[in-house]
Design an enzyme around this catalytic site. Structure first.
Site, PDB file in Angstrom:
ATOM      1  N   GLU A   1       5.475  18.029  85.758  1.00  0.00           N
ATOM      2  CA  GLU A   1       5.328  17.137  86.735  1.00  0.00           C
ATOM      3  C   GLU A   1       6.302  16.149  86.209  1.00  0.00           C
ATOM      4  OE1 GLU A   1       4.396  17.688  89.390  1.00  0.00           O
ATOM      5  OE2 GLU A   1       2.650  18.923  89.520  1.00  0.00           O
TER       6      GLU A   1
ATOM      7  N   HIS B   1      -1.074  11.196  86.904  1.00  0.00           N
ATOM      8  CA  HIS B   1      -1.431  12.158  87.641  1.00  0.00           C
ATOM      9  C   HIS B   1      -2.873  12.682  87.102  1.00  0.00           C
ATOM     10  CE1 HIS B   1      -1.814  15.693  89.792  1.00  0.00           C
ATOM     11  NE2 HIS B   1      -1.280  16.698  88.855  1.00  0.00           N
TER      12      HIS B   1
ATOM     13  N   HIS C   1      -7.143  14.368  88.209  1.00  0.00           N
ATOM     14  CA  HIS C   1      -7.922  15.276  89.058  1.00  0.00           C
ATOM     15  C   HIS C   1      -9.304  14.889  88.988  1.00  0.00           C
ATOM     16  CE1 HIS C   1      -4.587  18.271  89.121  1.00  0.00           C
ATOM     17  NE2 HIS C   1      -4.404  17.755  88.144  1.00  0.00           N
TER      18      HIS C   1
ATOM     19  N   TYR D   1      -7.568  -4.570  97.469  1.00  0.00           N
ATOM     20  CA  TYR D   1      -6.518  -5.300  96.944  1.00  0.00           C
ATOM     21  C   TYR D   1      -6.072  -4.903  95.673  1.00  0.00           C
ATOM     22  CZ  TYR D   1     -10.247  -6.976  93.847  1.00  0.00           C
ATOM     23  OH  TYR D   1     -11.122  -7.149  92.893  1.00  0.00           O
TER      24      TYR D   1
ATOM     25  N   HIS E   1      -5.009  19.470  95.503  1.00  0.00           N
ATOM     26  CA  HIS E   1      -4.308  19.151  94.195  1.00  0.00           C
ATOM     27  C   HIS E   1      -5.229  17.988  93.296  1.00  0.00           C
ATOM     28  CE1 HIS E   1      -0.308  18.989  91.769  1.00  0.00           C
ATOM     29  NE2 HIS E   1      -1.297  19.037  90.926  1.00  0.00           N
TER      30      HIS E   1
END
Length: 216
Positions: free
Chosen positions: A77, A96, A98, A122, A159
């Site tokens: 990625e 990234h 999970h 916020y 994902h």
């Protein structure tokens, strides 16, 4: 190694291990990066347990996605990370992951309501919902990049999620807040569902978010 790079390597390795230790990603999934300078980023290696990442395992990658040093392969990625950095010059960290509650919404293709607790309003703003594309592909990269200009968090259907920040702690706080909000929404559904914060109060929190982003 320059002092700044050494400090960023230490920080990125620490947060990568923390992401795994707190159960926010399976061992071989997810990826984290930081902007090193205007020509390079540091990114986690591909197919490597996040709970075991050390400073020397991180890859220094140039703006074209080529590893400038290191024997390991950068995360698949990496292109997604670079696309966000190109779109947002002020962003200096991308995560990234999970996390379980967020991933529950991801696999159900259901958006997470960020209007139920102040912190999500916020810190997160609106979460961008991204349709499924094969991980590591230009299609996923471009779909996230298309929403990156005005979003700090992304729900990747089937994902996982992405969060960004002006530094690594901010990106991590957004990950945790997104997971917290998803967890609350899931469990509130068991007792009739979450109640949204009133529009007038939400507007105050939105204004507060603008102040935070402006650095006030």
């Amino acid at each position: 190694m320059m002092k700044r790079e050494a400090e960023l390597r230490k920080l990125l390795a620490e947060y990568t291990r923390l992401t795994y230790e707190k159960g926010y990603t399976p061992p071989l999934n997810g990826n984290l990066s930081v902007r090193l300078d205007e020509r390079h980023i540091l990114v986690t290696p591909s197919y490597f347990c996040k709970g075991k990442v050390a400073e020397e395992d991180l890859l220094k990658v140039d703006w074209d996605g080529r590893a400038a040093e290191g024997s390991r392969k950068p995360s698949v990625e990496t292109g997604l990370h670079l696309a966000i950095y190109r779109k947002r010059p002020e962003i200096r960290a991308v995560i990234h992951a999970h996390p379980k509650a967020v991933s529950t919404f991801a696999v159900a293709n259901r958006p997470i309501d960020t209007g139920i607790v102040p912190e999500s309003i916020y810190l997160l703003g609106e979460i961008a919902n991204v349709p499924y594309f094969m991980p590591g592909t230009p299609q996923l990269r471009d779909a996230v990049a298309a929403r990156a200009g005005d979003h700090d968090t992304f729900l990747l259907y089937n994902h996982g999620m992405v969060s960004v920040g002006r530094d690594l702690p901010e990106a991590f706080y957004r990950l945790e807040t997104m997971e917290f909000c998803a967890y609350l929404a899931l469990h509130a559904a068991e007792i009739g569902g979450a109640v949204a914060i009133a529009p007038a109060e939400k507007a105050k929190l939105t204004d507060f978010r603008k102040e935070l982003l402006a650095g006030n």
